[in-house]
Scaffold this motif. Structure first.
Motif, short mmCIF file in Angstrom:
data_model
loop_
_atom_site.label_atom_id
_atom_site.label_comp_id
_atom_site.label_asym_id
_atom_site.label_seq_id
_atom_site.Cartn_x
_atom_site.Cartn_y
_atom_site.Cartn_z
N ASN A 1 0.83 -1.19 0.00
CA ASN A 1 0.00 0.00 0.00
C ASN A 1 0.87 1.25 0.00
O ASN A 1 1.40 1.64 1.04
N PRO A 2 1.02 1.90 -1.15
CA PRO A 2 1.87 3.09 -1.21
C PRO A 2 1.17 4.37 -0.76
O PRO A 2 1.67 5.46 -0.97
N SER A 3 0.02 4.28 -0.12
CA SER A 3 -0.75 5.48 0.24
C SER A 3 0.01 6.40 1.19
O SER A 3 -0.25 7.61 1.21
N PHE A 4 0.97 5.87 1.97
CA PHE A 4 1.73 6.74 2.86
C PHE A 4 2.45 7.83 2.07
O PHE A 4 2.64 8.94 2.54
N TRP A 5 2.83 7.51 0.84
CA TRP A 5 3.57 8.46 0.00
C TRP A 5 2.69 9.66 -0.35
O TRP A 5 3.19 10.77 -0.53
N LEU A 6 1.40 9.46 -0.40
CA LEU A 6 0.48 10.56 -0.69
C LEU A 6 0.39 11.55 0.48
O LEU A 6 -0.06 12.68 0.30
N ASP A 7 0.81 11.12 1.67
CA ASP A 7 0.83 12.02 2.82
C ASP A 7 2.02 12.98 2.80
O ASP A 7 2.07 13.93 3.58
N VAL A 8 2.98 12.71 1.94
CA VAL A 8 4.15 13.58 1.80
C VAL A 8 3.74 14.77 0.93
O VAL A 8 3.11 14.59 -0.12
#
Length: 173
Positions: free
Chosen positions: A132-139
């Motif tokens: 799940n790469p969604s953490f990258w969208l928090d950057v």
């Protein structure tokens, strides 16, 4: 404990107390009956924020052990000035010494490090991070798409992203 020679970079100050002290690297041998060996990560950082970086990274290592069940030891070497740090990182990349696993540096030298094959392409890691790469969208977008990306590859992971903004009253202008 062995005292590991950190190389012969002309930019290094050879003070004994700045050298990393660590045992020889041990490969991770994992099976059903044994636990993984401790992972050692060597980082080169500016001396100015050394204590803060070390403290934050130690907390991340504790959290990593809690979540993944793997021990991580973060070995940090501080360098006195930003210029000296940049010179040492570039020297390490150009000479393929690979003395350190990572650097906490100003991204101004990204191009030179990339052209000397001194940075790992993190694009696949980000895309497949725990499925799940969604953490990258928090950057923040600037850090994600401008600062961390070079030559269409994600080469940097933002460590800290303070954003200072100036707000002003509308009636002043």
């Amino acid at each position: 404990m062995l005292r590991r020679n950190l190389g012969t970079s002309p930019f290094q100050k050879r003070r004994l107390d700045d050298e990393l002290v660590c045992p020889p690297p041990v490969p991770c041998v994992c099976n059903e009956t044994t636990s993984p060996e401790k992972i050692q990560i060597k980082l080169l950082v500016p001396e100015l924020g050394y204590a803060n970086f070390k403290s934050m990274l130690d907390r991340v290592a504790i959290e990593y052990r809690r979540v993944k069940g793997q021990d991580v030891e973060v070995l940090v070497k501080g360098v006195d000035s930003i210029t000296e740090l940049q010179n040492e990182v570039i020297f390490d990349a150009k000479n393929k010494q690979r003395q350190f696993d990572g650097y906490i540096i100003n991204p101004i030298i990204t191009g030179e490090l990339s052209s000397n094959d001194g940075l790992f392409d993190l694009s696949e890691f980000i895309k497949n991070y725990d499925g799940n790469p969604s953490f990258w969208l928090d950057v923040l977008l600037f850090y994600r798409d401008i600062l961390s990306t070079y030559d269409s590859k994600i080469l940097l992971m933002p460590f800290d992203g303070d954003v200072f903004s100036l707000y002003y009253r509308k009636d002043l202008f």
